[in-house]
Enzyme design. Structure first.
Site, PDB file in Angstrom:
ATOM      1  N   GLU A  22      23.552  86.510  15.620  1.00  0.00           N
ATOM      2  CA  GLU A  22      23.487  86.015  14.238  1.00  0.00           C
ATOM      3  C   GLU A  22      22.288  85.096  14.016  1.00  0.00           C
ATOM      4  O   GLU A  22      22.100  84.580  12.918  1.00  0.00           O
ATOM      5  CB  GLU A  22      24.770  85.249  13.897  1.00  0.00           C
ATOM      6  CG  GLU A  22      26.019  86.109  13.859  1.00  0.00           C
ATOM      7  CD  GLU A  22      27.258  85.298  13.506  1.00  0.00           C
ATOM      8  OE1 GLU A  22      27.123  84.077  13.269  1.00  0.00           O
ATOM      9  OE2 GLU A  22      28.350  85.880  13.462  1.00  0.00           O
TER      10      GLU A  22
ATOM     11  N   SER B  19      14.867  78.304  24.713  1.00  0.00           N
ATOM     12  CA  SER B  19      14.285  79.456  24.030  1.00  0.00           C
ATOM     13  C   SER B  19      12.848  79.629  24.505  1.00  0.00           C
ATOM     14  O   SER B  19      12.217  78.671  24.978  1.00  0.00           O
ATOM     15  CB  SER B  19      14.295  79.228  22.508  1.00  0.00           C
ATOM     16  OG  SER B  19      13.542  80.218  21.827  1.00  0.00           O
TER      17      SER B  19
ATOM     18  N   TYR C  17      11.367  74.300  14.650  1.00  0.00           N
ATOM     19  CA  TYR C  17      12.280  74.953  15.588  1.00  0.00           C
ATOM     20  C   TYR C  17      11.688  74.926  16.992  1.00  0.00           C
ATOM     21  O   TYR C  17      12.380  74.584  17.965  1.00  0.00           O
ATOM     22  CB  TYR C  17      12.561  76.394  15.164  1.00  0.00           C
ATOM     23  CG  TYR C  17      13.423  77.131  16.171  1.00  0.00           C
ATOM     24  CD1 TYR C  17      14.758  76.772  16.339  1.00  0.00           C
ATOM     25  CD2 TYR C  17      12.902  78.132  16.972  1.00  0.00           C
ATOM     26  CE1 TYR C  17      15.549  77.417  17.282  1.00  0.00           C
ATOM     27  CE2 TYR C  17      13.685  78.783  17.913  1.00  0.00           C
ATOM     28  CZ  TYR C  17      15.005  78.419  18.060  1.00  0.00           C
ATOM     29  OH  TYR C  17      15.791  79.057  19.000  1.00  0.00           O
TER      30      TYR C  17
ATOM     31  N   VAL D  35      28.545  69.827  16.157  1.00  0.00           N
ATOM     32  CA  VAL D  35      27.866  68.945  17.115  1.00  0.00           C
ATOM     33  C   VAL D  35      26.896  67.988  16.439  1.00  0.00           C
ATOM     34  O   VAL D  35      26.484  66.990  17.042  1.00  0.00           O
ATOM     35  CB  VAL D  35      27.137  69.744  18.218  1.00  0.00           C
ATOM     36  CG1 VAL D  35      28.126  70.585  19.019  1.00  0.00           C
ATOM     37  CG2 VAL D  35      26.014  70.614  17.648  1.00  0.00           C
TER      38      VAL D  35
END
Length: 255
Positions: free
Chosen positions: A189, A140, A153, A61
């Site tokens: 993961e 998140s 992040y 992406v």
């Protein structure tokens, strides 16, 4: 004809769990991932188990040209998407801002923000033309709060949260729902990728408490997707019972 769901990052974790849940509910699947060989195996298993149609595409992406080319080469019937799950995302590194790796920053922003935008830009006009659809962005807890060393992040997931709100406004006249699902600690993961393959370090993240699992998040996503036409779940924050916020956990001491 079955409804269709398009899931990015579908070869593992939350994306893979969503593929199973939506196939169980009778949806045909358009599955995207960089790991195309793994997707082919997943597609075979799902088709045998649920009898739905599965189309797989190799897709990074981050690559705007690839997103455009792969989408434009799809058969027209596979471009009529009822639900888009923008799941592809990652974290790289866990350092304070002054020690951060700018290549890590680029990869997080390119995947979590720009990748989501590239895919949405292709799918949303079809939903607009059909006057309906549902875009589900995977955010998140890091998009609600910031935590030490999470800097870029957290910024990327705050962007997902903001983009979800903006999409909801822009697509409102066209009957397109937009939902942001924001999980806390999920054992997938994710931490292995964050720590660049260091499995031992990744395992420590989930030691001493029971985290969420991918299926927990997938079932929450299905809940949002399966509401009646007049109901939209705008925002869904999902946490393990042992997690109060981004940094506070109830952990048992293990030896």
């Amino acid at each position: 004809m079955n409804k269709k769901v398009f899931i990015t990052g579908a070869s593992s974790g939350i994306g893979l769990a969503c593929a199973d849940v939506f196939a169980r509910e009778g949806y045909d699947l358009l599955l995207a991932s960089r790991r195309i060989d793994k997707l082919h195996a997943i597609a075979t298993d799902i088709q045998v188990q649920y009898g739905v149609q599965v189309q797989v595409i190799g897709l990074d992406v981050q690559d705007k040209q690839m997103v455009s080319k792969v989408w434009d080469e799809l058969p027209e019937s596979w471009r009529e998407i009822d639900i888009l799950i923008n799941n592809a995302g990652l974290s790289q590194g866990l350092e304070p801002i002054q020690d951060g790796d700018t290549d890590d920053w680029d990869r997080m922003i390119d995947t979590n923000v720009k990748g989501l935008l590239y895919v949405t830009r292709k799918v949303a006009p079809h939903m607009q033309a059909r006057n309906g659809g549902h875009i589900i962005n995977i955010g998140s807890i890091a998009g609600k709060e910031v935590y030490p060393n999470g800097n870029v992040y957290c910024a990327s997931k705050h962007a997902v949260d903001a983009l979800s709100k903006a999409m909801r406004i822009d697509l409102l006249p066209y009957n397109v729902k937009v939902t942001c699902v924001a999980p806390g600690a999920v054992e997938t993961e994710f931490s292995i990728v964050r720590f660049k393959g260091n499995v031992d370090k990744a395992k420590q993240v989930y030691t001493g408490f029971e985290p969420l699992y991918a299926i927990d998040v997938a079932e929450a996503i299905w809940f949002a997707a399966s509401r009646p036409a007049h109901v939209n779940v705008n925002d869904l924050l999902l946490m393990p019972t042992a997690q109060a916020n981004s940094t506070t956990f109830s952990k048992k001491i293990t030896t």
